[in-house]
Design a protein around this motif. Sequence first.
Motif, PDB file in Angstrom:
ATOM      1  N   PHE A  60       0.827  -1.209   0.000  1.00 21.63           N
ATOM      2  CA  PHE A  60       0.000   0.000   0.000  1.00 21.63           C
ATOM      3  C   PHE A  60       0.859   1.256   0.000  1.00 21.63           C
ATOM      4  O   PHE A  60       0.512   2.254  -0.653  1.00 21.63           O
ATOM      5  N   ARG A  61       1.990   1.220   0.708  1.00 16.51           N
ATOM      6  CA  ARG A  61       2.811   2.404   0.874  1.00 16.51           C
ATOM      7  C   ARG A  61       3.915   2.534  -0.176  1.00 16.51           C
ATOM      8  O   ARG A  61       4.472   3.618  -0.349  1.00 16.51           O
ATOM      9  N   SER A  62       4.259   1.442  -0.866  1.00 14.33           N
ATOM     10  CA  SER A  62       5.363   1.479  -1.833  1.00 14.33           C
ATOM     11  C   SER A  62       4.847   1.174  -3.238  1.00 14.33           C
ATOM     12  O   SER A  62       4.535   0.021  -3.545  1.00 14.33           O
ATOM     13  N   PRO A  63       4.791   2.164  -4.116  1.00 19.61           N
ATOM     14  CA  PRO A  63       4.347   1.910  -5.496  1.00 19.61           C
ATOM     15  C   PRO A  63       5.269   0.936  -6.234  1.00 19.61           C
ATOM     16  O   PRO A  63       4.794   0.119  -7.036  1.00 19.61           O
ATOM     17  N   GLU A  64       6.581   1.014  -5.955  1.00 22.78           N
ATOM     18  CA  GLU A  64       7.524   0.121  -6.630  1.00 22.78           C
ATOM     19  C   GLU A  64       7.273  -1.335  -6.258  1.00 22.78           C
ATOM     20  O   GLU A  64       7.252  -2.218  -7.124  1.00 22.78           O
ATOM     21  N   LEU A  65       7.067  -1.575  -4.972  1.00 24.90           N
ATOM     22  CA  LEU A  65       6.814  -2.947  -4.529  1.00 24.90           C
ATOM     23  C   LEU A  65       5.442  -3.428  -5.001  1.00 24.90           C
ATOM     24  O   LEU A  65       5.274  -4.604  -5.351  1.00 24.90           O
ATOM     25  N   ARG A  66       4.493  -2.523  -5.040  1.00 25.59           N
ATOM     26  CA  ARG A  66       3.154  -2.878  -5.526  1.00 25.59           C
ATOM     27  C   ARG A  66       3.210  -3.291  -6.997  1.00 25.59           C
ATOM     28  O   ARG A  66       2.577  -4.278  -7.402  1.00 25.59           O
ATOM     29  N   ASP A  67       3.978  -2.556  -7.787  1.00 22.55           N
ATOM     30  CA  ASP A  67       4.135  -2.918  -9.200  1.00 22.55           C
ATOM     31  C   ASP A  67       4.825  -4.265  -9.349  1.00 22.55           C
ATOM     32  O   ASP A  67       4.475  -5.064 -10.228  1.00 22.55           O
ATOM     33  N   ALA A  68       5.812  -4.521  -8.491  1.00 22.76           N
ATOM     34  CA  ALA A  68       6.520  -5.809  -8.543  1.00 22.76           C
ATOM     35  C   ALA A  68       5.573  -6.964  -8.210  1.00 22.76           C
ATOM     36  O   ALA A  68       5.633  -8.027  -8.844  1.00 22.76           O
TER      37      ALA A  68
END
Length: 298
Positions: free
Chosen positions: A279-287
Motif C-alpha cells: 500500500f505504501r510502496s508503489p515500486e513494490l506494488r508494481d513488482a
Amino acid sequence: MVQQAVHLSGSANDTAGNRSDCPHVVLPEELFFTISVIGVLENLMVLLAVIRNKNLQSPTYLFICSLAMSDMLGSLYKVLENVLIVLRNRGHLEPRGRFETTADDVVDSLFVLSLLGSICSLCVIAADRYLTIFHALQYPRIVTLRRAALVLAVIWACCTASGIAIVAFFHHVPTVIAFTALFPLMLAVTLCLYVHMFLLARSHARRTTTLPRANMRGALTLTVLLGVFIVCWAPFVLHVLLVTFCPADPYCACYMSLFQVNGMLIMCNAVIDPFIYAFRSPELRDAFKKMVFCSRSQ
C-alpha cells in the motif's frame, strides 16, 4: 519457550480456577494453520519481489526484506508446530520424547528469532529513514548495499545466538526479564529517534520549502509498521510477564485465558505487514502485480 508459556498458563489457570471465572478462549488450530501459511506465502512474495527486481535492490528494501524474513519465521513456527501436533496425535512421535523435545526447542527458537529479528529490523529501518531524510546527500556514501548486508548479517547472527540462549534458559527468571525488557527498550530507542526525527523535520521545514516527499512517506510507513508490531506483540509479552510473576492471581489468570488470542495477533502481524509494504510502496506494488500476472499468463 512458547510451549512452556502454554503449560505455565494452563497450570496458572488451574491454580486460580476457583478464584477466576474466565474460561480459556480456544481458537481452532485450522485457523492458526491457514493464517500462518498465508503469512509465509505473503512474506516469501516480498523476498522474491526484491530478488527479482533490480530497481528494488537497495539498502532500504534490504532492511524491509529483513523484517519480512522475521515475519515469515514467525508464521513458519506455527506451521511446524501444527505439523508436530499432527504427527504426535497420529502416534508417529513419542509424547515428550527426545525427538519431540528437541523439535519443540528448535521451533521455539524460530519464534524467539522472529521477535528479535522484528525488533532489530524495525530499529535499523528507523535509522535508515533518519539518514535518508536528514543526510540525503551523504546517504549513498554512508549506506551502501554492502554495508547494509554486513549490518544485517551481524544482527541476524546475534539474534540467532540470543534466540537459542533464551530458549535454553527460559526457565530462569533473569532470562524472562531480559527477554521482555527488549520490547520496551526497542520502543524507547525508536521513540527517541522518532522525536528527534520529527523535531528536526519541523526545524528543517521552517528553513526550506519542504522535505522530500518520498522520504517522509517512508517515515510514515515505518510509523504504521511499528504501530502494528506493538499492537500484535505487546499482549504476548505481557502474558509472559504475568505467567512468570503472578501465575496464581485471578486477574492475571483471567488475562492468561486469552493466550490463543494473543498468539493469533502475532500470526496476523505477518499477514498485515506485506499489505502495508504494497500500500505504501508503489515500486513494490508494481513488482507484486508483475509476479501475479506473469504467473497467471504462464
